[in-house]
Design a protein around this motif. Structure first.
Motif, PDB file in Angstrom:
ATOM      1  N   VAL A 531       0.857  -1.211   0.000  1.00  0.00           N
ATOM      2  CA  VAL A 531       0.000   0.000   0.000  1.00  0.00           C
ATOM      3  C   VAL A 531       0.878   1.240   0.000  1.00  0.00           C
ATOM      4  O   VAL A 531       0.680   2.175  -0.782  1.00  0.00           O
ATOM      5  CB  VAL A 531      -0.942   0.010   1.211  1.00  0.00           C
ATOM      6  CG1 VAL A 531      -1.685   1.343   1.313  1.00  0.00           C
ATOM      7  CG2 VAL A 531      -1.954  -1.124   1.116  1.00  0.00           C
ATOM      8  N   GLU A 532       1.901   1.235   0.848  1.00  0.00           N
ATOM      9  CA  GLU A 532       2.772   2.423   0.925  1.00  0.00           C
ATOM     10  C   GLU A 532       3.507   2.650  -0.408  1.00  0.00           C
ATOM     11  O   GLU A 532       3.599   3.782  -0.899  1.00  0.00           O
ATOM     12  CB  GLU A 532       3.787   2.267   2.052  1.00  0.00           C
ATOM     13  CG  GLU A 532       4.633   3.523   2.245  1.00  0.00           C
ATOM     14  CD  GLU A 532       4.979   3.785   3.695  1.00  0.00           C
ATOM     15  OE1 GLU A 532       5.081   2.804   4.484  1.00  0.00           O
ATOM     16  OE2 GLU A 532       5.128   4.964   4.062  1.00  0.00           O
ATOM     17  N   GLU A 533       3.918   1.573  -1.035  1.00  0.00           N
ATOM     18  CA  GLU A 533       4.603   1.685  -2.340  1.00  0.00           C
ATOM     19  C   GLU A 533       3.640   2.264  -3.371  1.00  0.00           C
ATOM     20  O   GLU A 533       3.971   3.146  -4.160  1.00  0.00           O
ATOM     21  CB  GLU A 533       5.107   0.312  -2.782  1.00  0.00           C
ATOM     22  CG  GLU A 533       5.709   0.250  -4.184  1.00  0.00           C
ATOM     23  CD  GLU A 533       6.795   1.300  -4.433  1.00  0.00           C
ATOM     24  OE1 GLU A 533       7.465   1.715  -3.456  1.00  0.00           O
ATOM     25  OE2 GLU A 533       6.925   1.753  -5.596  1.00  0.00           O
ATOM     26  N   ALA A 534       2.382   1.810  -3.331  1.00  0.00           N
ATOM     27  CA  ALA A 534       1.385   2.308  -4.303  1.00  0.00           C
ATOM     28  C   ALA A 534       1.112   3.784  -4.097  1.00  0.00           C
ATOM     29  O   ALA A 534       1.034   4.558  -5.054  1.00  0.00           O
ATOM     30  CB  ALA A 534       0.092   1.506  -4.160  1.00  0.00           C
ATOM     31  N   ILE A 535       1.020   4.207  -2.828  1.00  0.00           N
ATOM     32  CA  ILE A 535       0.764   5.629  -2.547  1.00  0.00           C
ATOM     33  C   ILE A 535       1.922   6.478  -3.045  1.00  0.00           C
ATOM     34  O   ILE A 535       1.733   7.507  -3.695  1.00  0.00           O
ATOM     35  CB  ILE A 535       0.528   5.839  -1.040  1.00  0.00           C
ATOM     36  CG1 ILE A 535      -0.780   5.181  -0.588  1.00  0.00           C
ATOM     37  CG2 ILE A 535       0.519   7.333  -0.687  1.00  0.00           C
ATOM     38  CD1 ILE A 535      -0.972   5.133   0.931  1.00  0.00           C
ATOM     39  N   LYS A 536       3.132   6.008  -2.770  1.00  0.00           N
ATOM     40  CA  LYS A 536       4.322   6.784  -3.173  1.00  0.00           C
ATOM     41  C   LYS A 536       4.490   6.798  -4.689  1.00  0.00           C
ATOM     42  O   LYS A 536       4.780   7.817  -5.288  1.00  0.00           O
ATOM     43  CB  LYS A 536       5.569   6.190  -2.521  1.00  0.00           C
ATOM     44  CG  LYS A 536       5.688   6.475  -1.017  1.00  0.00           C
ATOM     45  CD  LYS A 536       6.936   5.811  -0.465  1.00  0.00           C
ATOM     46  CE  LYS A 536       7.177   6.111   1.001  1.00  0.00           C
ATOM     47  NZ  LYS A 536       8.312   5.292   1.549  1.00  0.00           N
ATOM     48  N   SER A 537       4.272   5.626  -5.332  1.00  0.00           N
ATOM     49  CA  SER A 537       4.525   5.533  -6.783  1.00  0.00           C
ATOM     50  C   SER A 537       3.385   6.151  -7.589  1.00  0.00           C
ATOM     51  O   SER A 537       3.577   6.522  -8.749  1.00  0.00           O
ATOM     52  CB  SER A 537       4.662   4.064  -7.173  1.00  0.00           C
ATOM     53  OG  SER A 537       3.376   3.428  -7.081  1.00  0.00           O
ATOM     54  N   ARG A 538       2.179   6.209  -6.998  1.00  0.00           N
ATOM     55  CA  ARG A 538       0.966   6.712  -7.669  1.00  0.00           C
ATOM     56  C   ARG A 538       0.583   5.828  -8.871  1.00  0.00           C
ATOM     57  O   ARG A 538      -0.142   6.235  -9.754  1.00  0.00           O
ATOM     58  CB  ARG A 538       1.098   8.171  -8.105  1.00  0.00           C
ATOM     59  CG  ARG A 538       1.260   9.156  -6.960  1.00  0.00           C
ATOM     60  CD  ARG A 538       1.554  10.555  -7.478  1.00  0.00           C
ATOM     61  NE  ARG A 538       0.425  11.095  -8.239  1.00  0.00           N
ATOM     62  CZ  ARG A 538      -0.585  11.784  -7.689  1.00  0.00           C
ATOM     63  NH1 ARG A 538      -0.612  11.995  -6.378  1.00  0.00           N
ATOM     64  NH2 ARG A 538      -1.557  12.254  -8.439  1.00  0.00           N
ATOM     65  N   LYS A 539       1.138   4.573  -8.882  1.00  0.00           N
ATOM     66  CA  LYS A 539       0.801   3.662  -9.981  1.00  0.00           C
ATOM     67  C   LYS A 539      -0.510   2.926  -9.678  1.00  0.00           C
ATOM     68  O   LYS A 539      -0.713   2.502  -8.527  1.00  0.00           O
ATOM     69  CB  LYS A 539       1.921   2.626 -10.165  1.00  0.00           C
ATOM     70  CG  LYS A 539       3.192   3.189 -10.787  1.00  0.00           C
ATOM     71  CD  LYS A 539       4.227   2.104 -10.952  1.00  0.00           C
ATOM     72  CE  LYS A 539       5.571   2.701 -11.446  1.00  0.00           C
ATOM     73  NZ  LYS A 539       6.684   1.745 -11.215  1.00  0.00           N
ATOM     74  N   PRO A 540      -1.375   2.738 -10.664  1.00  0.00           N
ATOM     75  CA  PRO A 540      -2.591   1.943 -10.445  1.00  0.00           C
ATOM     76  C   PRO A 540      -2.194   0.552  -9.967  1.00  0.00           C
ATOM     77  O   PRO A 540      -1.409  -0.136 -10.629  1.00  0.00           O
ATOM     78  CB  PRO A 540      -3.230   1.891 -11.822  1.00  0.00           C
ATOM     79  CG  PRO A 540      -2.590   2.972 -12.625  1.00  0.00           C
ATOM     80  CD  PRO A 540      -1.232   3.194 -12.062  1.00  0.00           C
ATOM     81  N   THR A 541      -2.711   0.181  -8.785  1.00  0.00           N
ATOM     82  CA  THR A 541      -2.255  -1.052  -8.130  1.00  0.00           C
ATOM     83  C   THR A 541      -3.453  -1.838  -7.615  1.00  0.00           C
ATOM     84  O   THR A 541      -4.447  -1.247  -7.171  1.00  0.00           O
ATOM     85  CB  THR A 541      -1.337  -0.695  -6.941  1.00  0.00           C
ATOM     86  OG1 THR A 541      -0.217   0.057  -7.429  1.00  0.00           O
ATOM     87  CG2 THR A 541      -0.821  -1.935  -6.219  1.00  0.00           C
ATOM     88  N   LEU A 542      -3.349  -3.169  -7.692  1.00  0.00           N
ATOM     89  CA  LEU A 542      -4.383  -4.014  -7.066  1.00  0.00           C
ATOM     90  C   LEU A 542      -3.688  -5.023  -6.174  1.00  0.00           C
ATOM     91  O   LEU A 542      -2.805  -5.766  -6.631  1.00  0.00           O
ATOM     92  CB  LEU A 542      -5.232  -4.733  -8.121  1.00  0.00           C
ATOM     93  CG  LEU A 542      -6.507  -5.411  -7.570  1.00  0.00           C
ATOM     94  CD1 LEU A 542      -7.590  -5.490  -8.620  1.00  0.00           C
ATOM     95  CD2 LEU A 542      -6.235  -6.775  -6.978  1.00  0.00           C
ATOM     96  N   ILE A 543      -4.054  -5.051  -4.902  1.00  0.00           N
ATOM     97  CA  ILE A 543      -3.475  -5.974  -3.935  1.00  0.00           C
ATOM     98  C   ILE A 543      -4.509  -7.035  -3.571  1.00  0.00           C
ATOM     99  O   ILE A 543      -5.617  -6.710  -3.146  1.00  0.00           O
ATOM    100  CB  ILE A 543      -3.039  -5.246  -2.654  1.00  0.00           C
ATOM    101  CG1 ILE A 543      -2.036  -4.132  -2.975  1.00  0.00           C
ATOM    102  CG2 ILE A 543      -2.439  -6.234  -1.649  1.00  0.00           C
ATOM    103  CD1 ILE A 543      -1.789  -3.183  -1.818  1.00  0.00           C
ATOM    104  N   ASN A 544      -4.165  -8.296  -3.810  1.00  0.00           N
ATOM    105  CA  ASN A 544      -5.014  -9.418  -3.417  1.00  0.00           C
ATOM    106  C   ASN A 544      -4.636  -9.784  -1.988  1.00  0.00           C
ATOM    107  O   ASN A 544      -3.591 -10.391  -1.758  1.00  0.00           O
ATOM    108  CB  ASN A 544      -4.779 -10.612  -4.365  1.00  0.00           C
ATOM    109  CG  ASN A 544      -5.665 -11.790  -4.041  1.00  0.00           C
ATOM    110  OD1 ASN A 544      -6.892 -11.658  -4.060  1.00  0.00           O
ATOM    111  ND2 ASN A 544      -5.064 -12.921  -3.702  1.00  0.00           N
TER     112      ASN A 544
END
Ligand SMILES: Nc1ncnc2c1ncn2[C@@H]1O[C@H](COP(=O)(O)OP(=O)(O)O)[C@@H](O)[C@H]1O
Ligand SMILES: Cc1ncc(Cc2csc(CCOP(=O)(O)OP(=O)(O)O)c2C)c(N)n1
Ligand SMILES: [Mg+2]
Length: 569
Positions: A531-544
């Motif tokens: 989650v923290e990586e997605a927030i920082k990178s701003r890349k569209p991300t889906l975590i299962n």
């Protein structure tokens, strides 16, 4: 040569585009198709932003959420009949939530429709819309477009906000008119959301009731969040020292860790309070309709601030109605309460005791792996809470049953209008539309906590998120089903139960198929890091997020609303 070739003409697309711009509309959400595809291309060519979805319901959800967050109506554009019907679900949800939006739909010609002659995508959309929106209008002539759009905007945002349906009849969409006459009709409306000032006598009545209270409580609803009177609401709470209870989307108007926040002590303060100041909330099913066990079986003295007069006395008598817009009412009430002594220390002490006890009871469960090595709602959301506390400007989108209840309880909010959820209807399916609408209007990262069933309602919009490269991180709380994933079929044969999904589903593979970032998280630490990586990178991300299939209870917190069999045969 005919006169027409000498006079410069404009078409309906021009009038619609100029009218939307004159009303401050910048974004349109929807799906193209006959007869609106060329209109969309023209909108883009004129600088309008278009967000093309995969299902109109999600586009309409995005428009509704954009309206809630900005106070300007979000606009959803669809094709006729089935496209309109899909959009109508989102418009109805916006109206139920009191969010401003406009549903624009192409429509078959009036001549065929009114004679039911079987035109392409024929439907009486105007009448189909009416029961589910705040207002519905049909534009029959190109020259009426400026007034119709202005009226739709004003209707959507004034009073209790809601959705307005605008029917774009075929005859109108194919019309033209002289450019000079058209320019004379185009205008920018004045003050579409006028202040609604409260009656001074009503203000005094409310202030006197509050001054005389022994155990006052301030109840904040999503109307208080929508009103964007954040500083005045915070000042009212802090100046009076009265405890406040935020409804789910009012969380963050004051931080959830504020010393006067009674959220964790809801089951104590509702029965124990004596006077309740309701700010932008309804005494509906979410609040036990203002009576019964939820309120200790005692009728409270309610002060109710609402812009809609007929909301007063909807469920129980209101001792001090304060009808007007929240910003004006709060300002007037603050003036009338000047010098009022702070709330009773014993009342505040009793609440603080229960808040602390509740937090102490919850804390250890946020770390426990039951069964060993497995994620459950508590340890996964405990890890998420610690990450999101570092990023208060992130918008949290949340839906599901257990996924909703546990997130609302565990994940704190620190800023207004940063939590979007299933709302008044408890609807599933707002997820991806809400994520896209919030990301578009805030420009900030969005994190969605989705039940795996809830995600399924709008999951195809993962492609839309990637296409527009939006900073959205979707967490699918994968417990393998609706409420849980290990129910067996009651009939004993081997078909899946009504609530179970394919075991071991990997939702992260979906976004990878479209070029987004997929993560399969087995532990709270893996979830937090992703989650923290997605927030920082701003890349569209889906975590299962792999949860224990036994985690969850039927219907979450509202299991009591279920109907069970009375007898076997
Ligand atoms: N600007 C405003 N001023 C006054 N009341 C408002 C305003 N905007 C919305 N409202 C009212 O706020 C209330 C919101 O209630 P509701 O959606 O039930 O909130 P919650 O679900 O958080 O309790 C509605 O009755 C609506 O009429
Ligand atoms: C449009 C609509 N259709 C069905 C339903 C009924 C429902 C309420 S909650 C829910 C899904 C719960 O499962 P999920 O996996 O999302 O969450 P969890 O408890 O964590 O396992 C459904 C289908 C609603 N509310 N709205
Ligand atoms: Mg589930």
């Amino acid at each position: 040569m005919s006169n027409e070739t000498e006079v410069e003409l404009v078409d309906a697309f021009y009038m619609l585009i100029e009218s939307l711009k004159n009303n401050g509309i910048e974004n349109v959400y929807g799906i193209p198709g006959i007869p609106v595809t060329a209109l969309i291309r023209s909108w883009q060519a004129e600088g309008g932003k278009w967000y093309g979805f995969r299902h109109e319901t999600n586009a309409a959800m995005a428009a509704g959420v954009a309206g809630y967050l900005t106070g300007k109506p979000g606009v959803c554009l669809t094709t006729p009949a089935p496209g309109f019907l899909n959009g109508l679900a989102g418009a109805a949800n916006a109206t139920t939530n009191g969010w401003p939006m406009i549903l624009l739909s192409g429509a078959a010609g009036r001549r065929n429709t009114d004679l039911q002659q079987g035109a392409f995508e024929e439907m009486d959309q105007l009448n189909a819309a009416r029961p589910h929106v705040k207002a519905a209008y049909r534009i029959n002539h190109i020259s009426d477009i400026p007034i119709a759009v202005a009226r739709a905007v004003r209707t959507a945002v004034s009073g209790r906000p809601g959705a307005v349906y605008l029917d774009l009849s075929h005859e109108m969409l194919t019309g033209t008119m002289p450019a000079a006459a058209a320019e004379a009709l185009l205008f920018t409306p004045v003050d579409p959301t006028p202040k609604q000032l409260p009656d001074p006598a009503a203000v005094k009545r409310a202030a006197d009731l509050l001054k005389g209270a022994k155990k006052p409580l301030i109840l904040l609803g999503k109307g208080a969040a929508y009103a964007q009177a954040d500083a005045d609401i915070k000042a009212l709470v802090e100046d009076t020292g009265i405890p406040f209870l935020p409804m789910s989307m009012a969380k963050g108007l004051l931080p959830d860790n504020h010393p006067q926040c009674a959220g964790p002590a809801r089951s104590y303060v509702l029965p124990e309070c004596d006077v309740v100041l309701i700010v932008g909330a309804r005494l509906n099913w979410l609040l036990g309709n203002g009576k019964g066990n939820t309120w200790g079986n005692q009728l409270k003295k309610f002060i109710q601030i609402d812009i809609l007069p007929q909301e007063i006395d909807s469920n129980v008598p209101i001792a001090a109605p304060l009808v007007g817009d929240i910003a004006s009412c709060i300002a007037a009430l603050r003036e009338a309460l000047k010098g009022m002594p702070k709330a009773d220390a014993a009342w505040m002490g009793g609440i603080a005791e229960r808040v602390n006890a509740s937090k102490e009871k919850l804390a250890p469960t946020l770390k426990v792996e039951t069964p060993p090595g497995m994620m459950n709602y508590r340890n996964s959301l405990g890890a998420l809470r610690d990450v999101l506390a570092k990023y208060p400007s992130v918008t949290l989108v949340n839906e599901g049953a257990n996924a909703l209840d546990n997130t609302r309880m565990i994940v704190d909010q620190y800023q207004p209008r940063k939590r979007i959820d299933s709302g008044t209807w408890g609807i599933m399916g707002i997820g991806m539309g809400a994520c896209i609408g919030a990301a578009v209007v805030t420009g900030e990262p969005v994190v969605a906590v989705e039940g795996d069933s809830a995600f399924g309602f709008s999951g195809m919009e993962v492609e839309t998120m990637v296409r527009y490269n939006l900073p959205i991180c979707v967490i699918v709380m994968n417990n393998g089903g609706i409420y849980k994933g290990n129910e067996t079929n009651a009939g004993g044969y081997d078909d899946p139960s009504p609530t179970s999904f394919a075991p071991g589903s990997r939702y992260d593979k979906m976004i990878e198929a479209f070029g987004g970032v997929g993560v399969n998280a087995q532990t709270p630490a893996e979830l937090a890091a992703a989650v923290e990586e997605a927030i920082k990178s701003r890349k569209p991300t889906l975590i299962n997020a792999c949860l224990d299939p036994d985690a969850g209870v039927e219907s979450g917190r509202i299991a009591g609303l279920n109907i069970e069999r009375k007898k076997k045969k």
